[in-house]
Design a protein around this motif. Structure first.
Motif, PDB file in Angstrom:
ATOM      1  N   LEU A 196       0.877  -1.205  -0.046  1.00  8.54           N
ATOM      2  CA  LEU A 196       0.054  -0.148   0.158  1.00  8.54           C
ATOM      3  C   LEU A 196       0.781   1.387  -0.166  1.00  8.54           C
ATOM      4  CD1 LEU A 196      -1.673  -2.519   1.255  1.00  8.54           C
ATOM      5  CD2 LEU A 196      -3.019  -0.419   2.362  1.00  8.54           C
ATOM      6  N   CYS A 197       0.490   2.309  -0.760  1.00  9.02           N
ATOM      7  CA  CYS A 197       1.341   3.426  -0.707  1.00  9.02           C
ATOM      8  C   CYS A 197       0.636   4.569  -0.951  1.00  9.02           C
ATOM      9  CB  CYS A 197       2.055   3.517  -2.233  1.00  9.02           C
ATOM     10  SG  CYS A 197       2.864   1.966  -2.842  1.00  9.02           S
ATOM     11  N   PHE A 198       1.176   5.702  -0.011  1.00  6.44           N
ATOM     12  CA  PHE A 198       0.566   6.885  -0.328  1.00  6.44           C
ATOM     13  C   PHE A 198       1.187   7.657  -1.506  1.00  6.44           C
ATOM     14  CE2 PHE A 198       0.460   6.627   4.653  1.00  6.44           C
ATOM     15  CZ  PHE A 198      -0.869   6.886   4.565  1.00  6.44           C
ATOM     16  N   MET A 199       0.256   8.379  -2.184  1.00  6.32           N
ATOM     17  CA  MET A 199       0.763   9.165  -3.684  1.00  6.32           C
ATOM     18  C   MET A 199       0.224  10.441  -3.491  1.00  6.32           C
ATOM     19  SD  MET A 199       0.516   6.111  -6.475  1.00  6.32           S
ATOM     20  CE  MET A 199       1.385   7.167  -7.632  1.00  6.32           C
ATOM     21  N   ASP A 200       0.936  11.462  -3.991  1.00  6.89           N
ATOM     22  CA  ASP A 200       0.633  12.863  -4.031  1.00  6.89           C
ATOM     23  C   ASP A 200       0.594  13.453  -5.512  1.00  6.89           C
ATOM     24  OD1 ASP A 200       3.368  13.186  -4.630  1.00  6.89           O
ATOM     25  OD2 ASP A 200       3.424  14.840  -3.192  1.00  6.89           O
ATOM     26  N   GLY A 201       0.581  12.462  -6.353  1.00  9.17           N
ATOM     27  CA  GLY A 201       0.557  12.943  -7.801  1.00  9.17           C
ATOM     28  C   GLY A 201       2.073  13.047  -8.423  1.00  9.17           C
ATOM     29  N   ASN A 202       2.912  13.121  -7.706  1.00  7.89           N
ATOM     30  CA  ASN A 202       4.598  13.174  -8.020  1.00  7.89           C
ATOM     31  C   ASN A 202       5.326  12.182  -7.375  1.00  7.89           C
ATOM     32  OD1 ASN A 202       5.118  15.144 -10.083  1.00  7.89           O
ATOM     33  ND2 ASN A 202       4.203  16.522  -8.453  1.00  7.89           N
ATOM     34  N   THR A 203       4.746  11.939  -6.176  1.00  3.79           N
ATOM     35  CA  THR A 203       5.731  11.075  -5.277  1.00  3.79           C
ATOM     36  C   THR A 203       5.105   9.741  -4.567  1.00  3.79           C
ATOM     37  OG1 THR A 203       6.551  12.996  -4.464  1.00  3.79           O
ATOM     38  CG2 THR A 203       7.238  11.098  -3.160  1.00  3.79           C
ATOM     39  N   ILE A 204       5.647   8.449  -4.585  1.00  8.78           N
ATOM     40  CA  ILE A 204       5.044   7.326  -4.240  1.00  8.78           C
ATOM     41  C   ILE A 204       5.806   6.945  -2.929  1.00  8.78           C
ATOM     42  CG2 ILE A 204       6.369   5.762  -5.773  1.00  8.78           C
ATOM     43  CD1 ILE A 204       3.806   4.075  -5.966  1.00  8.78           C
ATOM     44  N   ALA A 205       4.784   6.721  -2.024  1.00 13.35           N
ATOM     45  CA  ALA A 205       5.609   6.342  -0.624  1.00 13.35           C
ATOM     46  C   ALA A 205       5.087   5.054   0.052  1.00 13.35           C
ATOM     47  CB  ALA A 205       5.469   7.463   0.554  1.00 13.35           C
ATOM     48  N   PRO A 206       5.756   4.018  -0.149  1.00 13.86           N
ATOM     49  CA  PRO A 206       5.161   2.721   0.266  1.00 13.86           C
ATOM     50  C   PRO A 206       5.216   2.582   1.874  1.00 13.86           C
ATOM     51  CG  PRO A 206       7.460   2.210  -0.536  1.00 13.86           C
ATOM     52  CD  PRO A 206       7.213   3.548  -0.872  1.00 13.86           C
ATOM     53  N   MET A 207       4.003   2.024   2.342  1.00 17.94           N
ATOM     54  CA  MET A 207       3.624   1.997   3.874  1.00 17.94           C
ATOM     55  C   MET A 207       4.201   0.982   4.232  1.00 17.94           C
ATOM     56  SD  MET A 207      -0.415   2.698   3.787  1.00 17.94           S
ATOM     57  CE  MET A 207      -1.137   3.732   2.844  1.00 17.94           C
ATOM     58  N   ALA A 208       4.340   0.650   5.653  1.00 19.35           N
ATOM     59  CA  ALA A 208       5.005  -0.748   5.988  1.00 19.35           C
ATOM     60  C   ALA A 208       4.377  -1.799   5.552  1.00 19.35           C
ATOM     61  CB  ALA A 208       4.638  -0.630   7.654  1.00 19.35           C
ATOM     62  N   SER A 209       4.980  -2.976   5.525  1.00 20.56           N
ATOM     63  CA  SER A 209       4.688  -4.087   4.787  1.00 20.56           C
ATOM     64  C   SER A 209       3.565  -4.602   5.810  1.00 20.56           C
ATOM     65  CB  SER A 209       5.689  -5.059   4.550  1.00 20.56           C
ATOM     66  OG  SER A 209       6.336  -5.496   5.749  1.00 20.56           O
ATOM     67  N   SER A 210       2.697  -5.490   4.945  1.00 16.84           N
ATOM     68  CA  SER A 210       1.637  -6.500   5.592  1.00 16.84           C
ATOM     69  C   SER A 210       1.306  -7.249   5.068  1.00 16.84           C
ATOM     70  CB  SER A 210       0.457  -5.285   5.962  1.00 16.84           C
ATOM     71  OG  SER A 210      -0.229  -5.126   4.889  1.00 16.84           O
TER      72      SER A 210
END
Ligand code: AMP
Ligand code: GLY
Length: 426
Positions: A196-210
Protein backbone atom coordinates in the motif's frame (compact mmCIF):
# COMPACT_ATOMS: atom_id res chain seq x y z
CA UNK A 1 -10.27 21.04 11.52
CA UNK A 2 -13.48 19.10 10.97
CA UNK A 3 -12.91 15.79 9.19
CA UNK A 4 -15.44 13.58 7.40
CA UNK A 5 -14.67 9.89 6.92
CA UNK A 6 -16.72 8.03 4.32
CA UNK A 7 -17.44 4.36 5.04
CA UNK A 8 -18.38 2.22 8.00
CA UNK A 9 -16.07 -0.76 8.38
CA UNK A 10 -13.03 -1.79 10.37
CA UNK A 11 -10.78 0.09 7.97
CA UNK A 12 -12.65 3.33 8.67
CA UNK A 13 -12.63 2.68 12.44
CA UNK A 14 -8.84 2.26 12.30
CA UNK A 15 -8.42 5.42 10.21
CA UNK A 16 -10.57 7.40 12.65
CA UNK A 17 -8.60 6.00 15.61
CA UNK A 18 -5.46 7.42 14.01
CA UNK A 19 -6.95 10.68 12.69
CA UNK A 20 -8.38 11.44 16.14
CA UNK A 21 -4.84 11.45 17.60
CA UNK A 22 -3.84 14.43 15.45
CA UNK A 23 -3.57 17.87 17.04
CA UNK A 24 -5.00 19.31 13.79
CA UNK A 25 -8.23 17.35 14.24
CA UNK A 26 -11.14 19.03 16.10
CA UNK A 27 -14.13 16.90 15.24
CA UNK A 28 -14.72 13.79 13.12
CA UNK A 29 -17.92 12.85 11.35
CA UNK A 30 -18.40 9.45 9.76
CA UNK A 31 -20.91 8.44 7.07
CA UNK A 32 -22.43 6.02 7.86
CA UNK A 33 -20.03 4.68 10.55
CA UNK A 34 -20.80 1.84 12.98
CA UNK A 35 -21.28 1.25 16.71
CA UNK A 36 -17.57 1.37 17.56
CA UNK A 37 -16.89 4.42 15.40
CA UNK A 38 -19.63 6.32 17.26
CA UNK A 39 -17.31 6.49 20.30
CA UNK A 40 -14.82 8.62 18.35
CA UNK A 41 -16.92 10.31 15.69
CA UNK A 42 -20.43 11.58 15.08
CA UNK A 43 -22.06 9.08 12.76
CA UNK A 44 -24.34 10.54 10.13
CA UNK A 45 -27.02 8.71 8.23
CA UNK A 46 -25.65 9.03 4.68
CA UNK A 47 -24.48 6.01 2.69
CA UNK A 48 -20.95 5.94 1.26
CA UNK A 49 -22.22 6.05 -2.32
CA UNK A 50 -24.59 9.03 -1.82
CA UNK A 51 -21.89 11.36 -3.04
CA UNK A 52 -24.01 14.47 -3.65
CA UNK A 53 -25.46 14.24 -0.12
CA UNK A 54 -21.94 13.85 1.27
CA UNK A 55 -20.80 16.92 -0.63
CA UNK A 56 -23.75 18.97 0.69
CA UNK A 57 -22.96 17.76 4.22
CA UNK A 58 -19.27 18.71 3.88
CA UNK A 59 -20.17 22.22 2.74
CA UNK A 60 -22.74 22.72 5.50
CA UNK A 61 -20.41 21.49 8.26
CA UNK A 62 -17.19 23.26 7.25
CA UNK A 63 -15.33 20.00 6.63
CA UNK A 64 -11.62 20.71 6.08
CA UNK A 65 -10.73 17.21 4.92
CA UNK A 66 -12.81 14.27 3.68
CA UNK A 67 -11.24 10.81 3.75
CA UNK A 68 -12.78 8.11 1.55
CA UNK A 69 -12.57 4.46 2.67
CA UNK A 70 -14.33 2.27 0.06
CA UNK A 71 -13.81 2.19 -3.72
CA UNK A 72 -17.41 2.76 -4.85
CA UNK A 73 -17.62 6.52 -4.18
CA UNK A 74 -14.14 6.99 -5.69
CA UNK A 75 -15.09 5.14 -8.87
CA UNK A 76 -18.30 7.24 -8.96
CA UNK A 77 -16.24 10.44 -8.89
CA UNK A 78 -16.60 11.76 -5.32
CA UNK A 79 -13.16 13.39 -5.51
CA UNK A 80 -13.97 15.36 -8.67
CA UNK A 81 -17.31 16.46 -7.19
CA UNK A 82 -15.73 17.71 -3.95
CA UNK A 83 -12.84 19.43 -5.74
CA UNK A 84 -15.24 21.25 -8.07
CA UNK A 85 -16.83 22.65 -4.91
CA UNK A 86 -13.45 23.66 -3.49
CA UNK A 87 -13.51 20.93 -0.82
CA UNK A 88 -10.34 19.06 0.17
CA UNK A 89 -10.65 15.29 -0.19
CA UNK A 90 -8.19 12.39 0.21
CA UNK A 91 -8.65 9.84 -2.58
CA UNK A 92 -7.95 9.57 -6.32
CA UNK A 93 -10.00 11.26 -9.05
CA UNK A 94 -12.55 9.33 -11.09
CA UNK A 95 -10.05 8.91 -13.91
CA UNK A 96 -7.46 7.36 -11.55
CA UNK A 97 -10.03 5.32 -9.60
CA UNK A 98 -11.02 3.66 -12.89
CA UNK A 99 -8.08 1.28 -12.37
CA UNK A 100 -10.04 -0.51 -9.65
CA UNK A 101 -13.23 -0.23 -11.71
CA UNK A 102 -11.74 -2.02 -14.74
CA UNK A 103 -9.35 -4.98 -14.79
CA UNK A 104 -8.89 -4.51 -18.54
CA UNK A 105 -7.73 -0.92 -18.08
CA UNK A 106 -5.18 -2.01 -15.47
CA UNK A 107 -3.84 -4.78 -17.71
CA UNK A 108 -3.53 -2.41 -20.68
CA UNK A 109 -1.64 0.07 -18.50
CA UNK A 110 0.69 -2.60 -17.08
CA UNK A 111 1.55 -3.93 -20.54
CA UNK A 112 2.03 -0.46 -22.01
CA UNK A 113 4.60 0.40 -19.33
CA UNK A 114 6.19 -3.07 -19.27
CA UNK A 115 5.31 -3.67 -15.62
CA UNK A 116 5.48 -7.41 -14.75
CA UNK A 117 2.03 -9.05 -14.68
CA UNK A 118 0.32 -12.22 -15.95
CA UNK A 119 -0.29 -12.58 -19.70
CA UNK A 120 -3.92 -11.92 -20.62
CA UNK A 121 -6.52 -11.43 -23.30
CA UNK A 122 -9.81 -9.56 -23.09
CA UNK A 123 -13.10 -10.77 -24.54
CA UNK A 124 -16.35 -8.90 -25.19
CA UNK A 125 -18.58 -11.90 -25.95
CA UNK A 126 -18.87 -15.52 -24.75
CA UNK A 127 -17.94 -16.81 -28.24
CA UNK A 128 -14.78 -14.70 -28.33
CA UNK A 129 -13.91 -15.79 -24.77
CA UNK A 130 -14.31 -19.53 -25.51
CA UNK A 131 -12.29 -19.12 -28.68
CA UNK A 132 -9.44 -17.44 -26.83
CA UNK A 133 -9.22 -20.15 -24.13
CA UNK A 134 -7.01 -22.08 -26.59
CA UNK A 135 -4.18 -19.62 -25.96
CA UNK A 136 -3.78 -20.66 -22.30
CA UNK A 137 -2.71 -23.64 -20.23
CA UNK A 138 -4.67 -24.72 -17.14
CA UNK A 139 -5.33 -23.58 -14.51
CA UNK A 140 -6.26 -20.16 -15.86
CA UNK A 141 -8.01 -17.19 -14.32
CA UNK A 142 -11.20 -15.53 -15.57
CA UNK A 143 -12.02 -12.05 -14.28
CA UNK A 144 -15.04 -9.81 -14.70
CA UNK A 145 -13.80 -6.45 -15.93
CA UNK A 146 -15.93 -4.34 -13.58
CA UNK A 147 -16.47 -4.03 -9.81
CA UNK A 148 -17.87 -7.28 -8.42
CA UNK A 149 -17.45 -7.02 -4.62
CA UNK A 150 -14.79 -9.73 -4.58
CA UNK A 151 -16.87 -12.22 -6.63
CA UNK A 152 -15.43 -11.46 -10.05
CA UNK A 153 -12.35 -13.72 -10.13
CA UNK A 154 -12.66 -17.41 -10.98
CA UNK A 155 -9.75 -19.82 -11.07
CA UNK A 156 -10.53 -22.60 -13.55
CA UNK A 157 -8.70 -25.92 -13.44
CA UNK A 158 -9.84 -27.22 -16.86
CA UNK A 159 -11.73 -26.27 -20.00
CA UNK A 160 -15.07 -27.51 -18.65
CA UNK A 161 -14.91 -25.17 -15.65
CA UNK A 162 -13.62 -22.29 -17.82
CA UNK A 163 -16.58 -22.62 -20.21
CA UNK A 164 -18.92 -22.84 -17.20
CA UNK A 165 -17.39 -19.65 -15.76
CA UNK A 166 -17.75 -17.81 -19.08
CA UNK A 167 -21.40 -18.89 -19.38
CA UNK A 168 -22.21 -17.87 -15.85
CA UNK A 169 -20.55 -14.44 -16.23
CA UNK A 170 -21.46 -13.58 -19.83
CA UNK A 171 -24.62 -15.55 -20.66
CA UNK A 172 -26.44 -15.84 -17.32
CA UNK A 173 -24.91 -12.48 -16.32
CA UNK A 174 -24.59 -13.45 -12.64
CA UNK A 175 -22.66 -10.23 -11.99
CA UNK A 176 -24.79 -8.06 -14.27
CA UNK A 177 -22.91 -5.58 -16.45
CA UNK A 178 -19.65 -6.07 -14.50
CA UNK A 179 -18.80 -8.99 -16.83
CA UNK A 180 -19.85 -7.53 -20.21
CA UNK A 181 -16.12 -7.68 -20.82
CA UNK A 182 -13.92 -10.32 -19.20
CA UNK A 183 -10.19 -10.78 -18.84
CA UNK A 184 -8.66 -14.26 -19.24
CA UNK A 185 -5.32 -14.49 -17.52
CA UNK A 186 -2.40 -16.83 -17.04
CA UNK A 187 -2.44 -18.41 -13.56
CA UNK A 188 0.46 -17.21 -11.41
CA UNK A 189 1.73 -19.79 -8.94
CA UNK A 190 3.50 -17.95 -6.14
CA UNK A 191 3.16 -16.13 -2.84
CA UNK A 192 0.61 -13.37 -2.67
CA UNK A 193 1.34 -10.07 -0.97
CA UNK A 194 0.43 -6.43 -1.30
CA UNK A 195 2.04 -3.03 -1.01
CA UNK A 196 0.00 0.00 0.00
CA UNK A 197 1.40 3.38 -0.98
CA UNK A 198 0.61 7.01 -0.27
CA UNK A 199 0.74 9.11 -3.44
CA UNK A 200 0.59 12.87 -4.04
CA UNK A 201 0.69 12.97 -7.84
CA UNK A 202 4.49 13.16 -7.99
CA UNK A 203 5.81 10.90 -5.27
CA UNK A 204 5.07 7.33 -4.19
CA UNK A 205 5.66 6.35 -0.55
CA UNK A 206 5.17 2.67 0.32
CA UNK A 207 3.74 2.04 3.77
CA UNK A 208 5.06 -0.59 6.19
CA UNK A 209 4.60 -4.12 4.85
CA UNK A 210 1.65 -6.29 5.82
CA UNK A 211 0.13 -9.68 5.03
CA UNK A 212 -3.56 -10.42 4.47
CA UNK A 213 -5.35 -13.79 4.71
CA UNK A 214 -8.03 -13.87 2.02
CA UNK A 215 -9.59 -17.32 2.45
CA UNK A 216 -12.38 -17.91 4.96
CA UNK A 217 -10.92 -21.00 6.66
CA UNK A 218 -7.66 -22.12 8.27
CA UNK A 219 -4.84 -23.29 5.98
CA UNK A 220 -6.19 -21.06 3.20
CA UNK A 221 -9.22 -23.26 2.63
CA UNK A 222 -12.73 -22.07 1.80
CA UNK A 223 -13.94 -19.14 -0.24
CA UNK A 224 -12.22 -15.84 -0.90
CA UNK A 225 -13.27 -13.09 1.50
CA UNK A 226 -12.43 -9.42 1.96
CA UNK A 227 -9.72 -10.57 4.39
CA UNK A 228 -9.85 -12.62 7.61
CA UNK A 229 -6.74 -11.30 9.31
CA UNK A 230 -3.50 -9.42 8.83
CA UNK A 231 -0.15 -8.78 10.40
CA UNK A 232 2.63 -6.25 9.96
CA UNK A 233 5.52 -6.24 9.18
CA UNK A 234 5.58 -9.04 6.60
CA UNK A 235 8.91 -10.90 6.86
CA UNK A 236 8.70 -11.93 3.20
CA UNK A 237 9.15 -8.31 2.18
CA UNK A 238 12.84 -8.16 2.99
CA UNK A 239 14.85 -5.05 2.15
CA UNK A 240 16.04 -6.81 -1.01
CA UNK A 241 12.49 -7.70 -2.08
CA UNK A 242 11.29 -4.17 -1.31
CA UNK A 243 14.02 -2.78 -3.55
CA UNK A 244 12.89 -5.10 -6.35
CA UNK A 245 9.27 -4.04 -5.84
CA UNK A 246 10.32 -0.42 -5.87
CA UNK A 247 12.49 -0.68 -9.01
CA UNK A 248 10.31 -3.07 -11.02
CA UNK A 249 6.83 -1.99 -9.95
CA UNK A 250 6.46 1.26 -7.97
CA UNK A 251 8.74 3.52 -10.01
CA UNK A 252 7.41 2.26 -13.37
CA UNK A 253 3.81 2.69 -12.11
CA UNK A 254 4.54 6.29 -11.09
CA UNK A 255 6.26 6.92 -14.43
CA UNK A 256 3.28 5.40 -16.28
CA UNK A 257 0.75 7.55 -14.42
CA UNK A 258 2.74 10.67 -15.22
CA UNK A 259 3.15 9.68 -18.87
CA UNK A 260 -0.64 9.22 -19.08
CA UNK A 261 -1.12 12.68 -17.57
CA UNK A 262 -2.67 11.17 -14.41
CA UNK A 263 -2.05 12.90 -11.11
CA UNK A 264 -2.75 10.03 -8.70
CA UNK A 265 -3.39 11.27 -5.15
CA UNK A 266 -4.47 9.06 -2.27
CA UNK A 267 -3.67 5.43 -1.53
CA UNK A 268 -2.69 2.96 -4.23
CA UNK A 269 -2.96 -0.66 -3.09
CA UNK A 270 -0.96 -2.93 -5.36
CA UNK A 271 -1.78 -6.65 -5.15
CA UNK A 272 1.27 -8.74 -6.03
CA UNK A 273 2.17 -12.36 -6.67
CA UNK A 274 5.82 -13.17 -6.05
CA UNK A 275 6.73 -15.89 -8.56
CA UNK A 276 10.23 -17.39 -8.25
CA UNK A 277 11.41 -14.29 -6.42
CA UNK A 278 9.93 -11.86 -8.96
CA UNK A 279 7.00 -9.59 -8.06
CA UNK A 280 4.15 -9.42 -10.59
CA UNK A 281 1.08 -7.20 -10.33
CA UNK A 282 -2.30 -8.89 -9.81
CA UNK A 283 -4.44 -5.81 -9.37
CA UNK A 284 -4.69 -2.19 -8.34
CA UNK A 285 -7.06 -1.06 -5.62
CA UNK A 286 -7.50 2.68 -5.27
CA UNK A 287 -8.00 2.74 -1.50
CA UNK A 288 -6.71 1.45 1.81
CA UNK A 289 -7.01 -2.32 2.33
CA UNK A 290 -9.32 -3.85 4.91
CA UNK A 291 -8.02 -5.32 7.26
CA UNK A 292 -4.49 -4.21 6.25
CA UNK A 293 -5.27 -0.69 7.48
CA UNK A 294 -6.03 -1.95 10.97
CA UNK A 295 -2.50 -3.30 11.53
CA UNK A 296 -0.88 -0.36 9.72
CA UNK A 297 -2.66 2.34 11.73
CA UNK A 298 -1.53 0.64 14.94
CA UNK A 299 2.08 1.03 13.75
CA UNK A 300 1.94 4.49 12.15
CA UNK A 301 3.76 6.98 14.35
CA UNK A 302 3.36 10.08 12.17
CA UNK A 303 0.34 12.37 12.04
CA UNK A 304 -2.15 10.87 9.56
CA UNK A 305 -4.01 14.16 9.00
CA UNK A 306 -0.74 15.81 8.02
CA UNK A 307 0.18 12.96 5.64
CA UNK A 308 -3.23 13.13 3.97
CA UNK A 309 -3.14 16.91 3.62
CA UNK A 310 0.35 16.64 2.13
CA UNK A 311 -0.93 14.07 -0.39
CA UNK A 312 -3.80 16.30 -1.49
CA UNK A 313 -1.44 19.31 -1.73
CA UNK A 314 1.30 17.49 -3.67
CA UNK A 315 3.75 17.90 -0.78
CA UNK A 316 4.33 14.31 0.36
CA UNK A 317 7.71 13.70 1.99
CA UNK A 318 8.26 9.91 2.35
CA UNK A 319 11.10 10.43 4.85
CA UNK A 320 8.63 11.96 7.31
CA UNK A 321 6.40 8.89 7.49
CA UNK A 322 7.51 6.93 10.54
CA UNK A 323 6.45 3.44 11.65
CA UNK A 324 6.90 1.90 15.08
CA UNK A 325 9.29 -1.05 15.45
CA UNK A 326 6.51 -3.05 17.07
CA UNK A 327 4.57 -5.75 15.24
CA UNK A 328 0.80 -5.82 14.99
CA UNK A 329 -1.74 -8.57 14.35
CA UNK A 330 -5.45 -8.41 13.49
CA UNK A 331 -7.90 -11.32 13.57
CA UNK A 332 -11.39 -10.86 12.11
CA UNK A 333 -14.38 -12.23 14.03
CA UNK A 334 -17.01 -12.99 11.39
CA UNK A 335 -20.67 -14.01 11.22
CA UNK A 336 -21.42 -17.72 10.63
CA UNK A 337 -21.96 -18.24 6.89
CA UNK A 338 -19.76 -15.33 5.75
CA UNK A 339 -18.82 -14.74 2.91
CA UNK A 340 -22.02 -16.25 1.49
CA UNK A 341 -25.13 -15.88 3.64
CA UNK A 342 -25.26 -14.82 7.24
CA UNK A 343 -27.72 -13.37 9.70
CA UNK A 344 -27.47 -9.95 11.27
CA UNK A 345 -28.74 -8.54 14.57
CA UNK A 346 -26.93 -10.99 16.90
CA UNK A 347 -26.13 -9.47 20.26
CA UNK A 348 -22.38 -9.08 20.86
CA UNK A 349 -21.01 -9.64 24.33
CA UNK A 350 -17.57 -8.44 25.21
CA UNK A 351 -15.82 -9.11 28.50
CA UNK A 352 -14.64 -5.82 30.01
CA UNK A 353 -11.22 -7.35 30.77
CA UNK A 354 -9.69 -7.36 27.33
CA UNK A 355 -5.98 -7.22 28.02
CA UNK A 356 -3.93 -4.77 25.91
CA UNK A 357 -6.13 -5.31 22.87
CA UNK A 358 -7.61 -2.85 20.38
CA UNK A 359 -10.97 -3.83 18.92
CA UNK A 360 -11.98 -2.10 15.70
CA UNK A 361 -15.62 -2.52 14.74
CA UNK A 362 -16.62 -3.54 11.21
CA UNK A 363 -20.24 -4.74 10.78
CA UNK A 364 -21.78 -3.57 14.07
CA UNK A 365 -24.79 -1.42 14.97
CA UNK A 366 -26.96 -0.53 17.96
CA UNK A 367 -30.34 -2.24 18.31
CA UNK A 368 -33.40 -0.38 19.60
CA UNK A 369 -32.32 -0.98 23.20
CA UNK A 370 -28.77 0.30 22.83
CA UNK A 371 -27.12 -3.14 22.62
CA UNK A 372 -24.31 -3.63 20.13
CA UNK A 373 -25.37 -6.20 17.53
CA UNK A 374 -23.86 -7.71 14.38
CA UNK A 375 -24.61 -5.87 11.16
CA UNK A 376 -22.37 -7.48 8.54
CA UNK A 377 -20.19 -10.43 7.58
CA UNK A 378 -16.98 -9.22 9.13
CA UNK A 379 -18.01 -7.98 12.56
CA UNK A 380 -15.01 -7.15 14.77
CA UNK A 381 -11.25 -6.83 14.28
CA UNK A 382 -9.34 -7.97 17.33
CA UNK A 383 -5.87 -6.41 17.21
CA UNK A 384 -2.73 -6.21 19.32
CA UNK A 385 0.80 -4.82 19.17
CA UNK A 386 3.90 -6.31 20.76
CA UNK A 387 7.67 -6.54 20.30
CA UNK A 388 7.27 -9.31 17.74
CA UNK A 389 4.52 -10.95 15.71
CA UNK A 390 4.43 -14.08 17.88
CA UNK A 391 3.74 -12.05 21.04
CA UNK A 392 1.13 -9.89 19.30
CA UNK A 393 -0.51 -13.07 18.04
CA UNK A 394 -0.61 -14.57 21.53
CA UNK A 395 -2.26 -11.42 22.88
CA UNK A 396 -5.01 -11.54 20.26
CA UNK A 397 -5.75 -15.25 20.64
CA UNK A 398 -5.69 -15.20 24.44
CA UNK A 399 -8.39 -12.51 24.39
CA UNK A 400 -10.58 -13.28 21.41
CA UNK A 401 -12.79 -15.79 23.23
CA UNK A 402 -13.79 -13.08 25.69
CA UNK A 403 -15.88 -11.81 22.78
CA UNK A 404 -18.89 -13.74 21.55
CA UNK A 405 -21.96 -13.58 19.40
CA UNK A 406 -24.19 -16.26 17.96
CA UNK A 407 -22.39 -17.92 15.02
CA UNK A 408 -19.06 -16.12 15.54
CA UNK A 409 -16.05 -17.71 13.85
CA UNK A 410 -12.47 -16.70 13.21
CA UNK A 411 -9.35 -18.18 11.68
CA UNK A 412 -7.00 -19.79 14.19
CA UNK A 413 -3.89 -19.61 12.01
CA UNK A 414 -3.43 -15.88 11.48
CA UNK A 415 0.17 -14.72 11.89
CA UNK A 416 1.82 -18.12 12.20
CA UNK A 417 4.96 -16.83 10.55
CA UNK A 418 6.53 -20.22 9.79
CA UNK A 419 3.59 -20.92 7.41
CA UNK A 420 4.27 -17.76 5.42
CA UNK A 421 7.99 -18.32 5.32
CA UNK A 422 7.59 -21.96 4.23
CA UNK A 423 5.39 -20.87 1.33
CA UNK A 424 7.77 -18.05 0.48
CA UNK A 425 10.68 -20.45 0.15
CA UNK A 426 8.67 -22.95 -1.90
P1 AMP B 1 -7.85 -9.73 -7.97
O1 AMP B 1 -9.15 -9.09 -7.59
O2 AMP B 1 -7.48 -9.54 -9.40
O3 AMP B 1 -6.73 -9.44 -7.02
O4 AMP B 1 -8.08 -11.30 -7.74
C1 AMP B 1 -8.57 -11.82 -6.51
C2 AMP B 1 -7.69 -12.97 -6.07
O5 AMP B 1 -7.61 -13.98 -7.06
C3 AMP B 1 -6.24 -12.53 -5.83
O6 AMP B 1 -6.10 -11.98 -4.55
C4 AMP B 1 -5.51 -13.84 -6.04
O7 AMP B 1 -5.57 -14.62 -4.86
C5 AMP B 1 -6.31 -14.52 -7.12
N1 AMP B 1 -5.73 -14.24 -8.45
C6 AMP B 1 -6.02 -13.19 -9.26
N2 AMP B 1 -5.31 -13.23 -10.40
C7 AMP B 1 -4.54 -14.34 -10.33
C8 AMP B 1 -3.58 -14.95 -11.20
N3 AMP B 1 -3.29 -14.43 -12.40
N4 AMP B 1 -2.98 -16.08 -10.78
C9 AMP B 1 -3.27 -16.62 -9.59
N5 AMP B 1 -4.18 -16.12 -8.71
C10 AMP B 1 -4.81 -14.99 -9.08
N1 GLY C 1 -7.96 -7.05 2.19
C1 GLY C 1 -8.07 -6.93 0.80
C2 GLY C 1 -8.62 -5.67 0.30
O1 GLY C 1 -8.83 -4.71 1.02
O2 GLY C 1 -8.85 -5.57 -0.90
Amino acid sequence: MNILVVGGGGREHALIYKLSQSSICDKIYCAPGNAGISELAECIDIKANEIQKLCDFAKANRIGLTVVGPEDPLVMGITDLFEEEGLKIFGPSKECAAFEGSKKLTKEFLFKYKIPTANYVKADSPEEAIDKLERFNYPLVIKADGLAAGKGVLICKDKVSAVEAINSLMVEKTLGGAADTIVIEEYLDGVETSVLCFMDGNTIAPMASSKDYKRAMDNDMGLNTGGMGTYSPNPLITEKMMKKINDEILEPVLHGFKAEGLSYKGVLYIGLMIVDGRPKVLEFNVRFGDPETQVLMLRLKSDLVEIMLNCTDGMLDPSKIQWSDEASVCVVAASGGYPVEYEKGKKISMDGNLDDITVFHAGTAFDGEGNIVTNGGRVLNVCACANDIEKAREKVYSNIDKISFDGMFYRKDIAIISNTLDKGMA
